[in-house]
Design a protein around this motif. Sequence first.
Motif, PDB file in Angstrom:
ATOM      1  N   UNK A  38       4.159   6.107  -5.221  1.00 33.38           N
ATOM      2  CA  UNK A  38       4.772   6.024  -6.492  1.00 33.38           C
ATOM      3  C   UNK A  38       4.869   7.161  -7.031  1.00 33.38           C
ATOM      4  N   UNK A  39       5.609   7.510  -7.830  1.00 31.70           N
ATOM      5  CA  UNK A  39       5.563   8.793  -8.886  1.00 31.70           C
ATOM      6  C   UNK A  39       4.757   8.402 -10.004  1.00 31.70           C
ATOM      7  N   UNK A  92       7.493  17.659 -15.842  1.00 30.24           N
ATOM      8  CA  UNK A  92       7.197  18.319 -17.044  1.00 30.24           C
ATOM      9  C   UNK A  92       5.725  17.709 -17.718  1.00 30.24           C
ATOM     10  N   UNK A  93       5.446  16.427 -17.427  1.00 29.67           N
ATOM     11  CA  UNK A  93       4.373  15.846 -17.665  1.00 29.67           C
ATOM     12  C   UNK A  93       3.223  16.613 -17.209  1.00 29.67           C
ATOM     13  N   UNK A  97       0.799  -1.349   0.028  1.00 24.69           N
ATOM     14  CA  UNK A  97      -0.168  -0.018   0.094  1.00 24.69           C
ATOM     15  C   UNK A  97       0.888   1.272   0.290  1.00 24.69           C
ATOM     16  N   UNK A  98       1.943   1.474   0.858  1.00 21.97           N
ATOM     17  CA  UNK A  98       2.886   2.446   0.776  1.00 21.97           C
ATOM     18  C   UNK A  98       3.369   2.683  -0.434  1.00 21.97           C
TER      19      UNK A  98
END
Length: 87
Positions: A54-55, A60-61, A48-49
């Motif tokens: 998570x990136x 830029x996106x 879960x962490x």
Amino acid sequence: MLTSPKDTNWTVAGAKARLSEVIERAQSSPQTITKNGKPSVVVVSAEEWQRKTARKGTLAEFLLDSPLRGADLDLERQRDEPRDLPL
């Protein structure tokens, strides 16, 4: 201490005494540990962490996908004199 099997709130003392159970239950749902009656920390599974931290793309996106892109905002910088700071 837990009051029922579905309860996810623990006191610090209860969590210390039954840490293995806290960890086991955190695999299926977040476990809140309270201190002085107030929520202090939440124990979650490593999976879960990772999912929550998570990136999700690059900066830029993110900026390219912004709903403000092309909104023609006036972002002109103020040209005020610097302020005096006490020494």
